[in-house]
Scaffold this active site. Structure first.
Site, PDB file in Angstrom:
ATOM      1  N   ASP A   1      34.424  37.587  38.936  1.00 54.95           N
ATOM      2  CA  ASP A   1      35.879  37.623  38.859  1.00 54.95           C
ATOM      3  C   ASP A   1      36.353  38.954  38.269  1.00 54.95           C
ATOM      4  OD1 ASP A   1      38.442  36.065  39.000  1.00 54.95           O
ATOM      5  OD2 ASP A   1      38.430  36.430  36.844  1.00 54.95           O
TER       6      ASP A   1
ATOM      7  N   GLU B   1      34.674  40.463  43.213  1.00 57.73           N
ATOM      8  CA  GLU B   1      36.103  40.384  43.484  1.00 57.73           C
ATOM      9  C   GLU B   1      36.707  41.658  42.905  1.00 57.73           C
ATOM     10  OE1 GLU B   1      40.183  37.934  42.458  1.00 57.73           O
ATOM     11  OE2 GLU B   1      38.755  38.529  40.926  1.00 57.73           O
TER      12      GLU B   1
END
Length: 546
Positions: free
Chosen positions: A208, A270
């Site tokens: 993330d 990401e």
């Protein structure tokens, strides 16, 4: 490089990976919240779909202020989702079905309830405990102003003041304090977390906010709103909180950890980074394996822009011999069945509310099916977001009182947030929660139309979106399209995208007039009905060349 028949190619280079958002996938106990036993019970659906792996959004212990992306303990399972034993049962069942398991890792920030942050607040200014986070003294005569002008991605300032007067940085919600990755204890902790889950048999990690861990030295001023996590302003300046050089050394360390384990373990970033030449720096041979291609997701429904994105992506990735990674929807953006229901060039990526202009549902689904048909023929890997195989639209009518995304609260409702793409998915149309759980409860309300879009309603129905996805994924594997080289075909033009992949011709018609294909081309699959052998508007198809 085309490599369709090489047996030594790592699985992730052309894998189709399915994102499960656990709270909205399947509820095993009827409390209205999805959980790990629910996921385990529904893994057969993923095997039937034909995907290679499942990626689980966070299931760690968390106060759930940001749907689990506020982690309080990186080595456990949030009780609302189950236990570590439930996780082990899930991975065992996945292996039985031939599915790999990828877990989410959230290294930019912890929850404010993490033991480290609680210790930091208790220890006070200047303490070793606070050095693990980004604490600073404020500006002004009495330190009453934030240390700088940075803003949160979720709206409002990126700084919160604590009782003793110091401020801490949070690029997201105030309940998500940013870690200081220059601290060796932070580096060591996360390498140990990687080993904890690798020892439990996971096949990889989706990272993330992978571009956000390191901040520019001195935390220089950046007085701009954050947009889609990349923070870029109109001049194209690179912001001091994103894509700093220091992140690459972190991932080199992580790669060494993964390479010490048998098998092909995956790191996928990401990273909202542009242009592609900067993105692929995360994919150098000693760093990550994949990075989501958000330029493709954000491209307007126009042939020229889509072709430019594909060309730029493939050219940049070829430099590092890294696979491109294609994605159209996820838990942070408007579902592409709705996003593409707006005029080309005006597709929204942030949430849509009841007072906003509404998408054309029929147009959006037709274009979404075409976009998926085009995308799953591209070389590299691909990610699917749960429910897109059902053609689920964004739920744009959620009332304010049910919304839970912190973006909605922090912007005073100006940004409705991401709840519309997170509504629990329907499995069958006969029960109160459409089969989401054994009872009627659902943590976000499901629209009445969910019945006709459920798995049960679409299974075995010719032409349904579910059967289209099953066919696309099956043919993609059989034809090894993810491993082949793309060559643009002469049919391509201002409104048409056409390329060959081996002896397969892929045609996507984004224009108004039907497109005729070469004589002898036999259809393999199409996103919509062909008209006298021609590809109609907003339709894509694969053909075998004779």
């Amino acid at each position: 490089m085309s490599e369709p028949n090489r047996p030594d190619v790592p699985w992730w280079r052309d894998a189709v990976i399915y994102q499960v958002y656990p709270r909205s996938f399947a509820d095993g106990d009827g409390d209205g919240m999805g959980d790990l036993p629910g996921v385990t019970a529904r893994l057969g659906h993923l095997a039937d779909l034909g995907v290679d792996a499942v990626w689980l959004s966070p299931v760690y212990p968390s106060p759930q202020r940001d749907a689990g992306y506020d982690v309080a303990d990186y080595r456990g399972i949030e009780p609302v989702f189950g236990t570590l034993d439930d996780f082990d049962r899930l991975t065992a069942r996945a292996r039985e079905l031939g599915l790999r398991v990828v877990v989410d890792l959230v290294p930019n920030h912890t929850s404010a309830e993490h033991a480290w942050f609680r210790a930091a607040l208790a220890a006070g200014a200047g303490s070793p405990e606070r050095a693990r986070y980004v604490f600073r003294e404020g500006r002004g005569e009495h330190g009453e102003r934030p240390p700088n002008s940075w803003r949160s991605v979720f709206g409002g300032p990126a700084w919160t003041r604590v009782a003793d007067g110091s401020w801490y940085l949070h690029l997201f919600d105030s309940s998500q304090p940013d870690l200081d990755w220059s601290h060796p204890e932070v580096v060591a902790e996360f390498e140990d977390v990687l080993r904890f889950w690798l020892d439990r048999g996971v096949d990889g990690f989706r990272v993330d906010v992978a571009h956000g861990l390191v901040k520019a030295e001195g935390l220089p001023e950046w007085d701009h709103d954050q947009a889609m996590l990349d923070g870029a302003n109109a001049s194209g300046e690179r912001p001091p909180m994103w894509d700093q050089e220091g992140v690459h050394e972190i991932y080199r360390g992580w790669r060494r950890v993964l390479d010490a384990y048998p098998g092909d373990r995956l790191l996928v970033a990401e990273a909202w980074v542009s242009p592609p030449e900067r993105l692929v720096r995360y994919l150098r041979p000693d760093e990550m394996h994949q990075a989501f291609n958000f330029d493709h997701l954000r491209a307007p429904w126009r042939a020229r822009e889509l072709r430019e994105v594909v060309d730029a992506t493939l050219a940049a990735h070829a430099v590092e011999d890294a696979p491109a990674t294609w994605v159209l929807s996820n838990h942070d953006v408007v579902r592409h069945a709705s996003r593409l229901g707006y005029p080309a060039g005006s597709e929204p990526t942030t949430g849509v509310g009841p007072d906003d202009a509404q998408p054309d549902a029929e147009l959006g689904l037709r274009r979404a099916r075409a976009a998926t048909t085009f995308t799953l023929a591209l070389p590299g890997g691909a990610y699917l977001y749960q429910g897109e195989e059902l053609g689920l639209p964004e739920v744009t009518t959620l009332p304010a009182e049910v919304r839970q995304d912190p973006t909605f609260a922090r912007t005073g409702g100006a940004d409705v947030g991401r709840d519309g793409c997170r509504v629990p998915i329907p499995w069958e149309g006969t029960s109160a929660s459409y089969g989401f759980g054994p009872g009627p409860a659902s943590w976000l309300p499901q629209p009445a139309r969910w019945a006709e879009l459920s798995v049960a309603a679409q299974t075995g129905v010719a032409g349904s979106t579910l059967e289209l996805y099953r066919t696309l994924v099956r043919l993609r594997r059989e034809l090894r399209l993810g491993r082949r080289e793309l060559r643009w075909h002469e049919l391509s033009g201002p409104d048409v995208l056409a390329f060959t992949s081996g002896d397969v011709l892929v045609v996507a018609n984004l224009g108004a007039e039907p497109v005729a294909v070469p004589d002898g081309a036999s259809p393999l699959v199409a996103s919509g009905d062909l008209v006298e052998g021609r590809v109609p508007t907003d339709t894509a198809a694969w053909f075998r060349l004779g």
